[in-house]
Scaffold this motif. Structure first.
Motif, mmCIF file in Angstrom:
data_model
loop_
_atom_site.group_PDB
_atom_site.id
_atom_site.type_symbol
_atom_site.label_atom_id
_atom_site.label_comp_id
_atom_site.label_asym_id
_atom_site.label_seq_id
_atom_site.Cartn_x
_atom_site.Cartn_y
_atom_site.Cartn_z
ATOM 1 N N PRO A 1 6.846 -46.336 69.817
ATOM 2 C CA PRO A 1 6.274 -45.408 68.830
ATOM 3 C C PRO A 1 5.189 -46.070 67.979
ATOM 4 N N GLN A 2 4.131 -45.323 67.725
ATOM 5 C CA GLN A 2 2.987 -45.828 66.972
ATOM 6 C C GLN A 2 2.812 -45.073 65.661
ATOM 7 N N ILE A 3 2.602 -45.827 64.580
ATOM 8 C CA ILE A 3 2.210 -45.247 63.298
ATOM 9 C C ILE A 3 0.777 -45.697 63.030
ATOM 10 N N LEU A 4 -0.134 -44.757 62.946
ATOM 11 C CA LEU A 4 -1.524 -45.063 62.640
ATOM 12 C C LEU A 4 -1.625 -45.587 61.210
ATOM 13 N N TYR A 5 -2.634 -46.407 60.947
ATOM 14 C CA TYR A 5 -2.808 -46.957 59.598
ATOM 15 C C TYR A 5 -4.278 -46.855 59.219
ATOM 16 N N ASN A 6 -4.550 -46.067 58.186
ATOM 17 C CA ASN A 6 -5.909 -45.840 57.727
ATOM 18 C C ASN A 6 -6.110 -46.434 56.345
ATOM 19 N N VAL A 7 -6.948 -47.477 56.249
ATOM 20 C CA VAL A 7 -7.213 -48.121 54.956
ATOM 21 C C VAL A 7 -8.698 -48.506 54.900
ATOM 22 N N PRO A 8 -9.574 -47.514 54.677
ATOM 23 C CA PRO A 8 -11.018 -47.736 54.749
ATOM 24 C C PRO A 8 -11.544 -48.834 53.830
ATOM 25 N N SER A 9 -10.905 -49.036 52.674
ATOM 26 C CA SER A 9 -11.386 -50.052 51.734
ATOM 27 C C SER A 9 -11.310 -51.459 52.311
ATOM 28 N N ARG A 10 -10.440 -51.654 53.302
ATOM 29 C CA ARG A 10 -10.300 -52.978 53.909
ATOM 30 C C ARG A 10 -10.948 -53.066 55.296
ATOM 31 N N THR A 11 -11.062 -51.935 55.990
ATOM 32 C CA THR A 11 -11.507 -52.003 57.386
ATOM 33 C C THR A 11 -12.966 -51.612 57.600
ATOM 34 N N GLY A 12 -13.512 -50.795 56.697
ATOM 35 C CA GLY A 12 -14.896 -50.346 56.860
ATOM 36 C C GLY A 12 -15.038 -49.092 57.695
ATOM 37 N N CYS A 13 -13.911 -48.461 58.089
ATOM 38 C CA CYS A 13 -13.992 -47.183 58.807
ATOM 39 C C CYS A 13 -12.863 -46.276 58.333
ATOM 40 N N ASP A 14 -13.065 -44.990 58.484
ATOM 41 C CA ASP A 14 -12.137 -43.997 57.949
ATOM 42 C C ASP A 14 -11.677 -43.083 59.073
ATOM 43 N N LEU A 15 -10.369 -43.047 59.318
ATOM 44 C CA LEU A 15 -9.784 -42.186 60.342
ATOM 45 C C LEU A 15 -9.625 -40.783 59.742
ATOM 46 N N LEU A 16 -10.501 -39.875 60.124
ATOM 47 C CA LEU A 16 -10.555 -38.560 59.491
ATOM 48 C C LEU A 16 -9.450 -37.632 59.987
ATOM 49 N N PRO A 17 -9.062 -36.632 59.176
ATOM 50 C CA PRO A 17 -7.978 -35.725 59.553
ATOM 51 C C PRO A 17 -8.140 -35.079 60.923
ATOM 52 N N GLU A 18 -9.352 -34.713 61.287
ATOM 53 C CA GLU A 18 -9.582 -34.072 62.585
ATOM 54 C C GLU A 18 -9.227 -35.019 63.739
ATOM 55 N N THR A 19 -9.518 -36.301 63.560
ATOM 56 C CA THR A 19 -9.185 -37.293 64.585
ATOM 57 C C THR A 19 -7.686 -37.549 64.607
ATOM 58 N N VAL A 20 -7.075 -37.590 63.427
ATOM 59 C CA VAL A 20 -5.619 -37.732 63.346
ATOM 60 C C VAL A 20 -4.944 -36.582 64.085
ATOM 61 N N SER A 21 -5.470 -35.366 63.912
ATOM 62 C CA SER A 21 -4.908 -34.195 64.578
ATOM 63 C C SER A 21 -4.933 -34.349 66.088
ATOM 64 N N LYS A 22 -6.043 -34.811 66.622
ATOM 65 C CA LYS A 22 -6.150 -35.010 68.072
ATOM 66 C C LYS A 22 -5.162 -36.074 68.544
ATOM 67 N N LEU A 23 -5.019 -37.125 67.773
ATOM 68 C CA LEU A 23 -4.123 -38.220 68.161
ATOM 69 C C LEU A 23 -2.653 -37.825 68.055
ATOM 70 N N SER A 24 -2.347 -36.888 67.181
ATOM 71 C CA SER A 24 -0.955 -36.468 66.998
ATOM 72 C C SER A 24 -0.391 -35.780 68.235
ATOM 73 N N ASN A 25 -1.246 -35.412 69.180
ATOM 74 C CA ASN A 25 -0.787 -34.772 70.411
ATOM 75 C C ASN A 25 -0.181 -35.758 71.406
ATOM 76 N N PHE A 26 -0.387 -37.066 71.168
ATOM 77 C CA PHE A 26 0.245 -38.073 72.019
ATOM 78 C C PHE A 26 1.678 -38.277 71.537
ATOM 79 N N LYS A 27 2.630 -38.201 72.457
ATOM 80 C CA LYS A 27 4.040 -38.152 72.067
ATOM 81 C C LYS A 27 4.514 -39.405 71.350
ATOM 82 N N ASN A 28 3.906 -40.565 71.630
ATOM 83 C CA ASN A 28 4.367 -41.783 70.965
ATOM 84 C C ASN A 28 3.543 -42.144 69.729
ATOM 85 N N ILE A 29 2.612 -41.282 69.332
ATOM 86 C CA ILE A 29 1.939 -41.437 68.029
ATOM 87 C C ILE A 29 2.657 -40.509 67.064
#
Length: 294
Positions: free
Chosen positions: A129-157
């Protein structure tokens, strides 16, 4: 297993910068005693950026060993190279690790399509099982809600640790995802508000030294008793904020040593010890929070 107060565990080191087994054991027992829900081993608070991959795996497996099935262990497995993230994640399959926390790739600033393909590749090449981690202040990129929605369709995310501190994100994500997708705060200062808006818990830095208090805040919040939750959180607000006046985990390691949870507050360069002015502010914060030595 993945709701309530989850600690983003620090990685204790001795005076020479090597992993300190005795302090790690003490930390794990402290969290089990105080009913922390789960432990994140070698997330970004655990100094994943300055450990070698061999050390990274060693610390996760040692945490798993010392926990001895008494508390679920989540392994940090993020990397800025997709192949490395896959390799690290696969290393923990069938190890007893409950899930992996996978931070967005850092520095190379991928597009939303790049982020989608990155996490898709991890999902398709591993079973854990995978838990995504979004922390733009440290990584320089932002995982947007629309992308999270697409990724949520994978059973192990199965969820996301959202550490933007932007509370409007919760409703945006909730509108786009399935009800069983976990929304976990990654920002202690706004975590209680996050849960009141529908989040299921927090992966917490503060819990490293205030495990009982964070557990109670989350327990009350998830029961809908926000009056009791806020009465405790009020004492911790200054602490939540002060823990980030220097880059994490500098302040939390200094406090963990001060409170006798670890022997040394050693960090790997380029991270350096807390300044004198920061130490004074941290002292004030723990006094206000009424946190006692362990």
């Amino acid at each position: 297993m993945f709701t309530g107060s989850i600690v983003a565990l620090i990685t204790p080191m001795d005076e020479k910068g090597q992993i300190c087994r005795s302090s790690l054991k003490k930390l794990i027992n402290y969290h089990i005693h105080n009913k922390t829900t789960a432990i994140v081993s070698v997330g970004t608070t655990g100094e994943s950026a300055t450990l070698s991959q061999e050390e990274h795996i060693k610390v996760v497996m040692l945490t798993l060993e010392l926990a001895d099935n008494r508390i679920p262990i989540i392994a940090g497995t993020g990397a800025n190279a997709t192949t490395e993230a896959i390799s690290l994640t696969k290393r923990f399959e069938k190890s007893g690790i409950a899930a992996c926390l996978t931070v967005t790739p850092y520095y190379n600033r991928p597009t939303q399509e790049g982020l989608y393909q990155h996490f898709k590749a991890i999902s398709e090449n591993t079973e854990i099982p995978q838990i995504l981690y979004n922390v733009p202040s440290r990584t320089g990129c932002d995982l947007l809600p629309e992308t999270v929605s697409k990724l949520s369709n994978f059973k192990n995310i199965i969820g996301i640790k959202e550490a933007t501190g932007d509370l409007s994100r919760i409703n945006k994500i909730k509108e786009l995802i399935k009800n069983d997708f976990l929304l976990i705060s990654g920002d202690d200062t706004t975590a209680l508000d996050f849960m009141q808006l529908g989040g299921q818990g927090v992966i917490s830095v503060t819990a490293n030294i205030a495990a009982k208090e964070m557990m109670k805040i989350c327990t009350y919040a998830l029961k809908g008793d926000f009056i009791k939750a806020r009465s405790i959180n009020k004492r911790l607000i200054l602490l939540h904020e002060t823990l980030f006046i220097e880059p994490n985990p500098i302040p939390i390691k200094w406090l963990a040593r001060k409170l006798r949870l670890i022997k040394y507050d050693t960090l790997r360069l380029p991270m350096t010890l807390a300044s004198n002015s920061t130490q004074l502010k941290l002292e004030k914060a723990i006094q206000y929070a009424n946190i006692k030595k362990y």
